[in-house]
Design a protein around this motif. Structure first.
Motif, PDB file in Angstrom:
ATOM      1  N   ASN A   6     -20.143  -3.676  -1.378  1.00 54.08           N
ATOM      2  CA  ASN A   6     -21.081  -2.962  -2.238  1.00 54.08           C
ATOM      3  C   ASN A   6     -21.937  -2.014  -1.399  1.00 54.08           C
ATOM      4  OD1 ASN A   6     -21.227  -3.822  -5.227  1.00 54.08           O
ATOM      5  ND2 ASN A   6     -20.829  -5.744  -4.122  1.00 54.08           N
ATOM      6  N   GLY A   7     -22.120  -0.802  -1.906  1.00 59.34           N
ATOM      7  CA  GLY A   7     -22.902   0.189  -1.197  1.00 59.34           C
ATOM      8  C   GLY A   7     -22.112   1.030  -0.219  1.00 59.34           C
ATOM      9  N   LYS A   8     -20.834   0.691  -0.004  1.00 61.45           N
ATOM     10  CA  LYS A   8     -20.000   1.448   0.921  1.00 61.45           C
ATOM     11  C   LYS A   8     -19.144   2.459   0.150  1.00 61.45           C
ATOM     12  CE  LYS A   8     -21.329  -1.221   4.333  1.00 61.45           C
ATOM     13  NZ  LYS A   8     -22.382  -0.744   5.271  1.00 61.45           N
ATOM     14  N   ILE A   9     -18.985   3.632   0.741  1.00 59.29           N
ATOM     15  CA  ILE A   9     -18.116   4.663   0.175  1.00 59.29           C
ATOM     16  C   ILE A   9     -16.825   4.686   0.972  1.00 59.29           C
ATOM     17  CG2 ILE A   9     -17.821   7.123  -0.290  1.00 59.29           C
ATOM     18  CD1 ILE A   9     -20.852   7.340  -0.511  1.00 59.29           C
ATOM     19  N   ALA A  10     -15.697   4.554   0.276  1.00 61.31           N
ATOM     20  CA  ALA A  10     -14.391   4.496   0.932  1.00 61.31           C
ATOM     21  C   ALA A  10     -13.491   5.624   0.446  1.00 61.31           C
ATOM     22  CB  ALA A  10     -13.719   3.150   0.658  1.00 61.31           C
ATOM     23  N   ILE A  11     -12.883   6.325   1.380  1.00 55.49           N
ATOM     24  CA  ILE A  11     -11.870   7.334   1.065  1.00 55.49           C
ATOM     25  C   ILE A  11     -10.519   6.771   1.478  1.00 55.49           C
ATOM     26  CG2 ILE A  11     -10.979   9.624   1.622  1.00 55.49           C
ATOM     27  CD1 ILE A  11     -13.862  10.472   2.236  1.00 55.49           C
ATOM     28  N   VAL A  12      -9.553   6.847   0.571  1.00 59.10           N
ATOM     29  CA  VAL A  12      -8.186   6.441   0.882  1.00 59.10           C
ATOM     30  C   VAL A  12      -7.288   7.641   0.638  1.00 59.10           C
ATOM     31  CG1 VAL A  12      -6.334   4.794   0.459  1.00 59.10           C
ATOM     32  CG2 VAL A  12      -8.726   4.092   0.107  1.00 59.10           C
ATOM     33  N   SER A  13      -6.717   8.198   1.685  1.00 64.18           N
ATOM     34  CA  SER A  13      -5.835   9.351   1.496  1.00 64.18           C
ATOM     35  C   SER A  13      -4.495   8.885   0.935  1.00 64.18           C
ATOM     36  CB  SER A  13      -5.633  10.113   2.812  1.00 64.18           C
ATOM     37  OG  SER A  13      -4.911   9.356   3.759  1.00 64.18           O
ATOM     38  N   GLY A  14      -3.916   9.700   0.065  1.00 57.77           N
ATOM     39  CA  GLY A  14      -2.632   9.345  -0.532  1.00 57.77           C
ATOM     40  C   GLY A  14      -2.705   8.055  -1.322  1.00 57.77           C
ATOM     41  N   SER A  15      -3.642   7.968  -2.255  1.00 57.08           N
ATOM     42  CA  SER A  15      -3.889   6.687  -2.926  1.00 57.08           C
ATOM     43  C   SER A  15      -3.518   6.672  -4.395  1.00 57.08           C
ATOM     44  CB  SER A  15      -5.360   6.288  -2.758  1.00 57.08           C
ATOM     45  OG  SER A  15      -6.235   7.363  -2.997  1.00 57.08           O
ATOM     46  N   THR A  16      -2.575   7.515  -4.799  1.00 60.38           N
ATOM     47  CA  THR A  16      -2.168   7.516  -6.203  1.00 60.38           C
ATOM     48  C   THR A  16      -0.975   6.608  -6.483  1.00 60.38           C
ATOM     49  OG1 THR A  16      -0.761   9.470  -5.867  1.00 60.38           O
ATOM     50  CG2 THR A  16      -3.033   9.853  -6.593  1.00 60.38           C
ATOM     51  N   ALA A  17      -0.380   6.032  -5.440  1.00 61.69           N
ATOM     52  CA  ALA A  17       0.777   5.153  -5.635  1.00 61.69           C
ATOM     53  C   ALA A  17       0.970   4.303  -4.389  1.00 61.69           C
ATOM     54  CB  ALA A  17       2.040   5.970  -5.918  1.00 61.69           C
ATOM     55  N   GLY A  18       1.818   3.297  -4.518  1.00 67.02           N
ATOM     56  CA  GLY A  18       2.259   2.520  -3.374  1.00 67.02           C
ATOM     57  C   GLY A  18       1.156   1.801  -2.627  1.00 67.02           C
ATOM     58  N   ILE A  19       1.265   1.778  -1.303  1.00 63.90           N
ATOM     59  CA  ILE A  19       0.307   1.076  -0.466  1.00 63.90           C
ATOM     60  C   ILE A  19      -1.089   1.656  -0.641  1.00 63.90           C
ATOM     61  CG2 ILE A  19      -0.363   0.643   1.934  1.00 63.90           C
ATOM     62  CD1 ILE A  19       2.630   0.404   2.608  1.00 63.90           C
ATOM     63  N   GLY A  20      -1.190   2.975  -0.720  1.00 67.27           N
ATOM     64  CA  GLY A  20      -2.505   3.601  -0.875  1.00 67.27           C
ATOM     65  C   GLY A  20      -3.211   3.175  -2.138  1.00 67.27           C
ATOM     66  N   LEU A  21      -2.485   3.102  -3.242  1.00 65.21           N
ATOM     67  CA  LEU A  21      -3.068   2.654  -4.504  1.00 65.21           C
ATOM     68  C   LEU A  21      -3.519   1.208  -4.405  1.00 65.21           C
ATOM     69  CD1 LEU A  21      -3.720   3.058  -7.512  1.00 65.21           C
ATOM     70  CD2 LEU A  21      -1.329   2.519  -8.026  1.00 65.21           C
ATOM     71  N   ALA A  22      -2.713   0.366  -3.766  1.00 63.18           N
ATOM     72  CA  ALA A  22      -3.084  -1.044  -3.612  1.00 63.18           C
ATOM     73  C   ALA A  22      -4.323  -1.193  -2.737  1.00 63.18           C
ATOM     74  CB  ALA A  22      -1.917  -1.829  -3.013  1.00 63.18           C
TER      75      ALA A  22
END
Length: 265
Positions: A6-22
């Protein structure tokens, strides 16, 4: 273990499917505000709805940009000015080729996509983490960075490069409260693998699960797991590395490869 982001901002590149989405789903479930990224607004919004379907109340934002390019990285940086967690997941692989068949463009395009995407984003967000005294950077590499496939040497090269960058960046931020690690999945039931193996399954009249088993038996016979990992199994490792509990883990290459690489290190 209760992982609370909570309170942390996370960026995940390539996160619309697969490992990134998970990974995005796992970080959202831990309470982080997650920025979902993909090439098109439609895919980004679909992923956001997918996550909200399993994580009610998830705090999500979305940015549509091609993060394999400098322009795409700039677009993201304009929309999201700082991050506490950066997961460099964006990656792809070309069709299997022999070394002699690989062109200069095969090498350079894959290096730019898999390696420079993470370099650019890390360069943009790392200093802010150092200034605030806390941060997590994760590079999603592959067991292919250690177990180089002879028909995908250029892919293996990019995954080895990510290991070197991850370790080197970890050295530069030693003692700042920022950790930098890499994760090495093995064969995983993701969109990329499905795109490769579903045509094979249709051609051979087999199920996808049967073709996955054949792949492990023939291409990765050293696997101790004996099957493909799920995207959630990979994401679990990433969520842990991003936690406050993982504060003593940095500069590490953490394998989620099912034991394919025959090493005790």
């Amino acid at each position: 273990m209760n992982i609370d982001l909570n309170g942390k901002i996370a960026i995940v590149s390539g996160s619309t499917a697969g490992i990134g989405l998970a990974i995005a789903r796992g970080l959202a479930a831990a309470g982080a505000r997650v920025v979902v990224t993909g090439r098109t607004e439609a895919r980004v919004q679909h992923a956001i709805q997918d996550i909200r379907g399993t994580v009610p109340g998830a705090d999500l934002d979305g940015v549509a940009a091609d993060l394999s390019t400098a322009a795409g990285a700039a677009t993201l940086a304009e929309r999201v000015t700082h991050a506490d967690i950066l997961v460099n997941n964006l990656g792809t692989a070309g069709a299997p080729k022999t070394f002699g068949e690989l062109t200069d463009d095969d090498w350079l395009n894959l290096f730019n996509f898999n390696v420079m995407s993470g370099v650019r984003l890390t360069r943009r967000y790392l200093q802010g983490m150092v200034d605030r005294g806390w941060g997590r950077v994760v590079f999603i590499s592959s067991e292919s960075g250690l177990h180089i496939p002879k028909d995908m040497i250029e892919y293996g090269m990019t995954k080895t490069a990510q290991l070197a960058i991850s370790r080197g960046v970890a050295e530069t931020v030693a003692g700042t409260g920022v950790t930098v690690n890499s994760v090495l999945p093995g064969p995983t039931s993701s969109e990329i693998f499905a795109n490769w193996l579903e045509p094979v399954a249709r051609e051979q009249g087999k199920t996808l699960e049967q073709v996955q088993k054949d792949f492990v038996d023939t291409k990765r016979p050293s696997s101790l797991l004996g099957r493909f990992a799920t995207t959630e199994e990979v994401a679990n490792m990433v969520v842990y590395i991003c936690s406050t509990q993982a504060s003593a883990t940095t500069g590490a290459a953490l394998r989620v490869d099912g034991g394919i690489v025959r090493s005790i290190g």
